[in-house]
Design a protein around this motif. Structure first.
Motif, PDB file in Angstrom:
ATOM      1  N   SER A   1     -14.961  -7.341 -40.514  1.00 40.80           N
ATOM      2  CA  SER A   1     -14.189  -6.309 -39.822  1.00 40.80           C
ATOM      3  C   SER A   1     -14.551  -4.981 -40.475  1.00 40.80           C
ATOM      4  CB  SER A   1     -12.690  -6.607 -39.995  1.00 40.80           C
ATOM      5  OG  SER A   1     -11.937  -5.434 -40.144  1.00 40.80           O
TER       6      SER A   1
ATOM      7  N   ASN B   1     -12.747  -2.416 -40.682  1.00 39.97           N
ATOM      8  CA  ASN B   1     -11.602  -1.983 -41.501  1.00 39.97           C
ATOM      9  C   ASN B   1     -11.621  -2.682 -42.859  1.00 39.97           C
ATOM     10  OD1 ASN B   1     -10.643  -0.512 -39.249  1.00 39.97           O
ATOM     11  ND2 ASN B   1      -8.518  -0.914 -39.836  1.00 39.97           N
TER      12      ASN B   1
ATOM     13  N   GLN C   1     -18.340  -7.936 -35.048  1.00 43.84           N
ATOM     14  CA  GLN C   1     -17.345  -8.316 -36.066  1.00 43.84           C
ATOM     15  C   GLN C   1     -17.014  -9.800 -35.895  1.00 43.84           C
ATOM     16  OE1 GLN C   1     -14.541  -4.548 -36.902  1.00 43.84           O
ATOM     17  NE2 GLN C   1     -14.157  -5.476 -34.934  1.00 43.84           N
TER      18      GLN C   1
ATOM     19  N   GLY D   1     -12.777  -9.468 -36.250  1.00 42.78           N
ATOM     20  CA  GLY D   1     -12.196  -8.171 -35.883  1.00 42.78           C
ATOM     21  C   GLY D   1     -10.676  -8.263 -35.823  1.00 42.78           C
ATOM     22  N   LYS D   2     -10.031  -7.236 -36.348  1.00 41.75           N
ATOM     23  CA  LYS D   2      -8.567  -7.279 -36.439  1.00 41.75           C
ATOM     24  C   LYS D   2      -7.934  -6.367 -35.397  1.00 41.75           C
ATOM     25  CE  LYS D   2      -8.193  -5.855 -40.740  1.00 41.75           C
ATOM     26  NZ  LYS D   2      -7.638  -5.577 -42.088  1.00 41.75           N
ATOM     27  N   GLY D   3      -6.880  -6.881 -34.766  1.00 42.67           N
ATOM     28  CA  GLY D   3      -6.091  -6.051 -33.864  1.00 42.67           C
ATOM     29  C   GLY D   3      -4.742  -5.778 -34.504  1.00 42.67           C
TER      30      GLY D   3
ATOM     31  N   TRP E   1      -9.467  -8.874 -32.636  1.00 35.85           N
ATOM     32  CA  TRP E   1     -10.116  -7.961 -31.683  1.00 35.85           C
ATOM     33  C   TRP E   1     -11.470  -8.562 -31.339  1.00 35.85           C
ATOM     34  CZ3 TRP E   1      -8.538  -4.217 -28.617  1.00 35.85           C
ATOM     35  CH2 TRP E   1      -9.488  -3.413 -27.981  1.00 35.85           C
TER      36      TRP E   1
ATOM     37  N   ASP F   1      -2.684   2.664 -27.597  1.00 35.00           N
ATOM     38  CA  ASP F   1      -3.684   1.945 -26.798  1.00 35.00           C
ATOM     39  C   ASP F   1      -4.251   2.941 -25.803  1.00 35.00           C
ATOM     40  OD1 ASP F   1      -3.289  -0.484 -27.981  1.00 35.00           O
ATOM     41  OD2 ASP F   1      -1.924  -1.247 -26.434  1.00 35.00           O
TER      42      ASP F   1
ATOM     43  N   LYS G   1      -6.575  -1.830 -20.451  1.00 36.71           N
ATOM     44  CA  LYS G   1      -6.852  -1.335 -21.805  1.00 36.71           C
ATOM     45  C   LYS G   1      -8.352  -1.239 -22.054  1.00 36.71           C
ATOM     46  CE  LYS G   1      -5.780  -2.495 -26.637  1.00 36.71           C
ATOM     47  NZ  LYS G   1      -4.758  -3.034 -27.537  1.00 36.71           N
TER      48      LYS G   1
ATOM     49  N   GLY H   1      -8.620   0.048 -28.460  1.00 39.82           N
ATOM     50  CA  GLY H   1      -7.512  -0.212 -29.370  1.00 39.82           C
ATOM     51  C   GLY H   1      -7.784   0.461 -30.708  1.00 39.82           C
ATOM     52  N   ILE H   2      -6.719   0.780 -31.403  1.00 39.84           N
ATOM     53  CA  ILE H   2      -6.826   1.507 -32.675  1.00 39.84           C
ATOM     54  C   ILE H   2      -6.014   0.764 -33.725  1.00 39.84           C
ATOM     55  CG2 ILE H   2      -6.202   3.682 -33.837  1.00 39.84           C
ATOM     56  CD1 ILE H   2      -6.418   4.995 -30.981  1.00 39.84           C
ATOM     57  N   LEU H   3      -6.613   0.574 -34.886  1.00 41.08           N
ATOM     58  CA  LEU H   3      -5.885  -0.052 -35.998  1.00 41.08           C
ATOM     59  C   LEU H   3      -6.020   0.844 -37.227  1.00 41.08           C
ATOM     60  CD1 LEU H   3      -4.334  -2.533 -37.137  1.00 41.08           C
ATOM     61  CD2 LEU H   3      -6.562  -3.450 -37.814  1.00 41.08           C
TER      62      LEU H   3
ATOM     63  N   GLY I   1      -9.526   2.455 -37.594  1.00 42.07           N
ATOM     64  CA  GLY I   1     -10.415   1.507 -36.912  1.00 42.07           C
ATOM     65  C   GLY I   1     -10.300   1.651 -35.406  1.00 42.07           C
TER      66      GLY I   1
ATOM     67  N   GLY J   1     -11.879   0.221 -31.628  1.00 38.81           N
ATOM     68  CA  GLY J   1     -12.681  -0.664 -30.793  1.00 38.81           C
ATOM     69  C   GLY J   1     -12.624  -0.111 -29.379  1.00 38.81           C
TER      70      GLY J   1
HETATM   71  C1  BTN Z   1      -5.458  -3.272 -31.159  1.00 35.37           C
HETATM   72  O1  BTN Z   1      -5.365  -2.709 -30.072  1.00 35.37           O
HETATM   73  O2  BTN Z   1      -4.915  -4.357 -31.377  1.00 35.37           O
HETATM   74  C2  BTN Z   1      -6.255  -2.614 -32.248  1.00 35.37           C
HETATM   75  C3  BTN Z   1      -7.695  -3.012 -32.199  1.00 35.37           C
HETATM   76  C4  BTN Z   1      -8.555  -2.312 -33.228  1.00 35.37           C
HETATM   77  C5  BTN Z   1      -9.960  -2.861 -33.238  1.00 35.37           C
HETATM   78  C6  BTN Z   1     -10.883  -2.109 -34.152  1.00 35.37           C
HETATM   79  S1  BTN Z   1     -12.555  -2.608 -33.964  1.00 35.37           S
HETATM   80  C7  BTN Z   1     -13.014  -1.698 -35.386  1.00 35.37           C
HETATM   81  C8  BTN Z   1     -11.906  -1.865 -36.397  1.00 35.37           C
HETATM   82  N1  BTN Z   1     -12.125  -3.056 -37.188  1.00 35.37           N
HETATM   83  C9  BTN Z   1     -11.228  -4.001 -36.961  1.00 35.37           C
HETATM   84  O3  BTN Z   1     -11.210  -5.121 -37.488  1.00 35.37           O
HETATM   85  N2  BTN Z   1     -10.330  -3.571 -36.064  1.00 35.37           N
HETATM   86  C10 BTN Z   1     -10.603  -2.208 -35.651  1.00 35.37           C
END
Ligand code: BTN
Length: 247
Positions: A16, A18, A41, A44-46, A52, A105, A112, A115-117, A133, A135
């Motif tokens: 990820s 992040n 990724q 990938g984390k949401g 994600w 979002d 959608k 997304g932003i983390l 972060g 995506g």
């Molecule tokens: C969401 O809407 O749940 C947030 C999603 C965020 C995704 C991005 S991709 C780049 C960065 N690295 C991650 O693991 N997550 C964010």
């Protein structure tokens, strides 16, 4: 392609971006304003422990490391506003149906697209680091059936999008508003964010604890709360996940 005049770490694959950014911060030799950009990724984390998902080399996946030490931790929702504004401004060149679904979002109509983390490291009363972060679905044409309402830019305009050019524009937009924040021009950020909100100032259905009700968004609190007015004119404030949009 014009390269950004800042530090970019290019990765073919990472768990990820992040996580990578957080590991870099832990080494204590990270340069502020570094961008971690990847094609894929594996974890990938949401938001809220969600994942994600993004097909390899199709979409924009990055994390920006900033040090907003001038900002009080209780004002950190401003960072969320700024990155949301930056993405909407980029997408507005392609569509006039882009909006920010509170809190951060990014939507095209009812779907959608990004997304932003944001993960912060606060030391005492100082915002030491902020990992932003993003995506953004650009060139992916098919999505997993389990995702509720995804869309990509290519599905909208039927063209292949240059991923790095999207990154450059979003980062430039981000710093325009980040500099306003540094110069205490928060009002401009607040009004721009509010103007871009999905379903602002109109009656829509919301859901809290299985009960639905009609309300309209009349503002955003200083900690990022959604302020809704109900039909009986009562005003209620909700933090993230305390209320749902019924779409
Ligand atoms: C969401 O809407 O749940 C947030 C999603 C965020 C995704 C991005 S991709 C780049 C960065 N690295 C991650 O693991 N997550 C964010």
């Amino acid at each position: 392609m014009k390269r950004l005049n800042r530090n970019i770490v290019y990765l073919n694959e990472v768990d990820s971006t992040n996580n990578y950014a957080n590991r870099l911060i832990a080494t204590d030799c990270v340069k502020t304003d570094t961008v971690i950009l990847t094609k894929y990724q594996s974890a990938g984390k949401g938001q809220f422990n969600n994942t994600w998902q993004s097909a390899s080399d199709k979409n924009l996946l990055f994390s920006l490391i900033t040090q907003p030490t001038f900002l009080l931790p209780e004002k950190q929702f401003l960072i969320s506003k700024i990155i949301s504004i930056a993405i909407v401004q980029y997408l507005s060149d392609f569509s006039n149906l882009v909006s920010i679904k509170w809190p951060n979002d990014i939507y095209i109509e009812n779907k959608k697209i990004a997304g932003i983390l944001i993960e912060t490291i606060v030391r005492g009363s100082t915002m030491d680091y902020c990992v932003i972060g993003v995506g953004l679905n650009l060139n992916q044409k098919e999505f997993d059936k389990s995702l509720p309402n995804p869309i990509s830019l290519t599905q909208l305009i039927n063209k292949k999008i240059d991923i790095e050019s999207a990154l450059n524009k979003i980062i430039a937009n981000f710093y325009t508003y980040y500099n306003l924040l540094k110069n205490n021009l928060e009002d401009k950020i607040d009004s721009t964010y509010f103007d871009m909100l999905y379903r602002k100032s109109a009656w829509h259905i919301y859901k809290k604890d299985k009960t639905t009700f009609e309300a309209k968004i009349i503002g955003i609190g200083q900690y990022g709360q959604l302020i809704l007015q109900k039909r009986d004119e009562s005003v209620h404030e909700y933090y993230f996940k305390e209320v749902e949009f019924v779409i």
